[in-house]
Design a protein around this motif. Sequence first.
Motif, PDB file in Angstrom:
ATOM      1  N   ALA A 356       0.831  -1.204   0.000  1.00  0.00           N
ATOM      2  CA  ALA A 356       0.000   0.000   0.000  1.00  0.00           C
ATOM      3  C   ALA A 356       0.867   1.256   0.000  1.00  0.00           C
ATOM      4  CB  ALA A 356      -0.935  -0.009   1.210  1.00  0.00           C
ATOM      5  N   GLN A 357       1.891   1.262   0.815  1.00  0.00           N
ATOM      6  CA  GLN A 357       2.763   2.437   0.893  1.00  0.00           C
ATOM      7  C   GLN A 357       3.459   2.691  -0.430  1.00  0.00           C
ATOM      8  OE1 GLN A 357       2.960   4.410   3.800  1.00  0.00           O
ATOM      9  NE2 GLN A 357       3.816   5.781   2.252  1.00  0.00           N
ATOM     10  N   ARG A 358       3.968   1.647  -1.045  1.00  0.00           N
ATOM     11  CA  ARG A 358       4.682   1.805  -2.308  1.00  0.00           C
ATOM     12  C   ARG A 358       3.742   2.203  -3.441  1.00  0.00           C
ATOM     13  NH1 ARG A 358       7.865  -3.634  -3.095  1.00  0.00           N
ATOM     14  NH2 ARG A 358       8.427  -2.613  -5.063  1.00  0.00           N
ATOM     15  N   ALA A 359       2.509   1.718  -3.394  1.00  0.00           N
ATOM     16  CA  ALA A 359       1.556   2.038  -4.461  1.00  0.00           C
ATOM     17  C   ALA A 359       1.162   3.506  -4.460  1.00  0.00           C
ATOM     18  CB  ALA A 359       0.313   1.169  -4.326  1.00  0.00           C
ATOM     19  N   LEU A 360       1.236   4.158  -3.319  1.00  0.00           N
ATOM     20  CA  LEU A 360       0.845   5.569  -3.236  1.00  0.00           C
ATOM     21  C   LEU A 360       1.681   6.450  -4.154  1.00  0.00           C
ATOM     22  CD1 LEU A 360       0.253   6.018   0.603  1.00  0.00           C
ATOM     23  CD2 LEU A 360      -1.480   6.208  -1.210  1.00  0.00           C
TER      24      LEU A 360
END
Length: 389
Positions: A356-360
Amino acid sequence: MSGLAESLAAAPVADIAFTAPARSLIGRGAKDQVAALVREMGQSVLLLRSASVAWADALRAELETLGLSVTVVTARGEPTADQVRDGVTQARAAGADCVVSVGGGAVIDLGKAISGLCPSEGDVMDHLGLGDGAAPKLATPLPFVAIPTTSGTGAEATRNAVIGVPEQGLKISLRDPRLVPDLAVVDASLTDGLPKDLTLATGLDALTQLIESYLSNRANPVTDALARGMIAAAAAALRLLMAGEDAVARDTMAKASYLSGLALANSGLGIVHGLAAVIGSRGGAHGAICGRLLPAALTVNRAALARAGMSVARCDEVDRWLRDGFGTSPRAFIDAQGLASLAELHCAAPLWDDMAQRALTASSTQANPVRLSFSDVRRILEISGEAAD
């Protein structure tokens, strides 16, 4: 000057820059024109092919009958930086002046990368922005022909080539408007008889691209027209193909894939592809990842739009089109077809925070219709990972 003319002259001009292949042939039998058209583009051909596509043998024979020199490279799996280097080396050694790709999106992406890097200086890693300093500009690419044998990625109509860097756990796009194929040949007969699981995954990829392009914050009247009329038809065609082979449905999915490529190249995508980019670096099939995430992403995006006081009309249109095409909810459809779970796609719960963090910050996420929080993106993964009822 009339009052109307004055008003028009004073009005701001809204430019739409639209990128597409220089020429596209779409329809059954289009492949029969390929050899003659390639002869007009070069005399020494690098032919990239999937091992499973028997028609590539016939194309090679026809090209050689026309007097062309043909060097064949069999592509396997998604392209990596090493595969691109090898392909560039072979193209240069053969004196290739034209590149032809026959296969799925991975083969087409490999062909784009080779066509762009063969006449250029520097290593592929430099051009991906992973070397020291700014990425160098590509030289004018070799003429490139894309002939898809699956209906999913729309790579035959896009300006980027997705390259894997496994040692760094990355998938990065080599981008340049000149990487759009000079010729795209979309002949659905090359997709006849594809296995059900491949048809499902690639079809869901095309659908997701159409939907995310339509919902994108960069959507424009042209991309709207491409997506709006195709989403329900593609969903219905995919439903038919899950029941059995159907030539008309194959034709529809081939067109849907091509149009999805045109749309995404000109509007961008959204959070599904932002997540798919980071999840896919672990080895899961891209189309299956997109299909697994799509229902939850639609739900979370609609809620986020409503919270922000923004229109949810497009989300509701998409939901209606999918239900009409699938005959049920998107989640019920993919579960009924046995689409791989998120865990089976190498994204089990312990990875969700990191994903989730990387997708942001993924490039596709920037075109999402509304800005999502970390908790929103994680919620997409949570819903997608829930077991079917």
